[in-house]
Design a protein around this motif. Sequence first.
Motif, PDB file in Angstrom:
ATOM      1  N   ARG A 189       5.260  15.809  -6.749  1.00 56.34           N
ATOM      2  CA  ARG A 189       5.068  14.737  -7.724  1.00 56.34           C
ATOM      3  C   ARG A 189       4.324  15.288  -8.937  1.00 56.34           C
ATOM      4  NH1 ARG A 189       1.892   8.914  -7.362  1.00 56.34           N
ATOM      5  NH2 ARG A 189       3.259   7.930  -8.889  1.00 56.34           N
TER       6      ARG A 189
ATOM      7  N   CYS B  55       3.346   4.155  -4.087  1.00 53.91           N
ATOM      8  CA  CYS B  55       3.543   5.591  -4.296  1.00 53.91           C
ATOM      9  C   CYS B  55       5.036   5.907  -4.360  1.00 53.91           C
ATOM     10  CB  CYS B  55       2.874   6.376  -3.168  1.00 53.91           C
ATOM     11  SG  CYS B  55       3.205   8.141  -3.195  1.00 53.91           S
TER      12      CYS B  55
ATOM     13  N   CYS C 252      -5.023   6.223  -6.973  1.00 55.79           N
ATOM     14  CA  CYS C 252      -4.875   6.228  -5.518  1.00 55.79           C
ATOM     15  C   CYS C 252      -6.071   6.915  -4.854  1.00 55.79           C
ATOM     16  CB  CYS C 252      -3.571   6.949  -5.177  1.00 55.79           C
ATOM     17  SG  CYS C 252      -3.205   7.014  -3.430  1.00 55.79           S
TER      18      CYS C 252
ATOM     19  N   CYS D 165      -1.737   9.086  -8.942  1.00 58.43           N
ATOM     20  CA  CYS D 165      -2.574   9.739  -7.931  1.00 58.43           C
ATOM     21  C   CYS D 165      -4.069   9.571  -8.228  1.00 58.43           C
ATOM     22  CB  CYS D 165      -2.219  11.219  -7.833  1.00 58.43           C
ATOM     23  SG  CYS D 165      -0.545  11.471  -7.208  1.00 58.43           S
TER      24      CYS D 165
ATOM     25  N   CYS E 291       1.528  13.591   1.939  1.00 58.91           N
ATOM     26  CA  CYS E 291       0.342  13.676   1.073  1.00 58.91           C
ATOM     27  C   CYS E 291      -0.934  13.502   1.896  1.00 58.91           C
ATOM     28  CB  CYS E 291       0.415  12.621  -0.018  1.00 58.91           C
ATOM     29  SG  CYS E 291      -1.039  12.644  -1.069  1.00 58.91           S
TER      30      CYS E 291
HETATM   31 FE1  SF4 Z   1      -0.541  10.891  -2.595  1.00 60.02          FE
HETATM   32 FE2  SF4 Z   1      -1.460   8.584  -3.464  1.00 60.02          FE
HETATM   33 FE3  SF4 Z   1      -0.429  10.344  -5.174  1.00 60.02          FE
HETATM   34 FE4  SF4 Z   1       1.134   9.064  -3.455  1.00 60.02          FE
HETATM   35  S1  SF4 Z   1      -0.043   8.143  -5.115  1.00 60.02           S
HETATM   36  S2  SF4 Z   1       1.195  11.264  -3.912  1.00 60.02           S
HETATM   37  S3  SF4 Z   1      -0.205   8.900  -1.657  1.00 60.02           S
HETATM   38  S4  SF4 Z   1      -2.262  10.581  -3.975  1.00 60.02           S
END
Ligand code: SF4
Length: 329
Positions: free
Chosen positions: A227, A261, A271, A268, A239
């Motif tokens: 990502r 996600c 998150c 991220c 992840c």
């Molecule tokens: Fe990981 Fe959260 Fe990023 Fe998804 S949004 S890749 S779960 S850190």
Amino acid sequence: MSGKKRIVSGMRPTGALHLGNLHGALSNWISLQDQYDCFFFIADWHALTSDYEHPENIRRYSHDMMIDWLAAGLSPEKSTLFVQSEIREHAELFLLLSMITPVPWLERNPTYKDQIEQLSSRDLSTFGFLGYPVLQAADIIIYKADGVPVGIDQIPHIEITREIARRFNYLYTPIFPEPGAILTETAKVLGVDRRKMSKSYGNAIYLGDSPDTVRKTVASMITDPQRMKKTDPGDPSICNVFTFHKLYSDGSMVAEVDELCRTAGIGCVACKKKVAENLVSFLAPIREKIEYYRDHGKLVEEIMETGSKKAREVVRKTMEEVRAAIKIR
Ligand code: SF4
Ligand code: TRP
């Protein structure tokens, strides 16, 4: 003792514990406390088998590790908590067991070969290092343990333990039960760089880390490596941040993050901020206890001494039987 089965396990003193240690072994031990008669000890002699050139930290590490055990929830009321080297009988039994242990059993031990390769910077061609599993066998059978909660990496050592117990029982008098490994599902917590969480990799989060340290360390975590941009959908299942969510966030947040996600609905950074706050709350009561025990070092030493006394009562009896079985004084 109340008909409960007995379990024994040890941990090498590495100092302060991190989340990998907590979810790997310690949380298991904590949940086994009600069901079993538990003996948990700090394996400082085992630390010496590989760190004999630098023994100066072992004592402090043992003390710090006991603090983390207590703070995380090992209870001196429920379990017998002590330091291996306080119970000299482990060494006596180790000596006697070494007489009956064939060297090839030790040479073919897969952990032995692995470790020699991995720790190539140290000279591990010692008698003590080869005999590591014999000491471990003594640690276990001296309490006549029924089970040993350990990770899969320790299975070969538990097998050698059973073989040694069997050989003793066969050569002399049947004294020792053959203990089984108690394997429990554990969460695999990786370090912030996605390698195994380890003190030596500098990628760990410690039970006693301050909220700001936790926030900073979580912010530095590697996420789904595929990502690149916030607009790319991510894959939570690979992840490590998501693994943390599963451990520290409630069910609804886990479901939400999973969905957002995958649909690029959350970045991220955001998150990680969410999970960092949950981890901070999770660690808060543990950290508070760590600080308490750090200020009350004497109390920690007393707890270890009480544990030693209980352990000594058991090993004294076992060693009387052992000496009688071998028919020496
Ligand atoms: Fe990981 Fe959260 Fe990023 Fe998804 S949004 S890749 S779960 S850190
Ligand atoms: N060898 C174990 C480890 O490295 C520590 C250990 C020493 C142990 N003695 C033990 C574990 C007895 C269980 C039982 O993790």
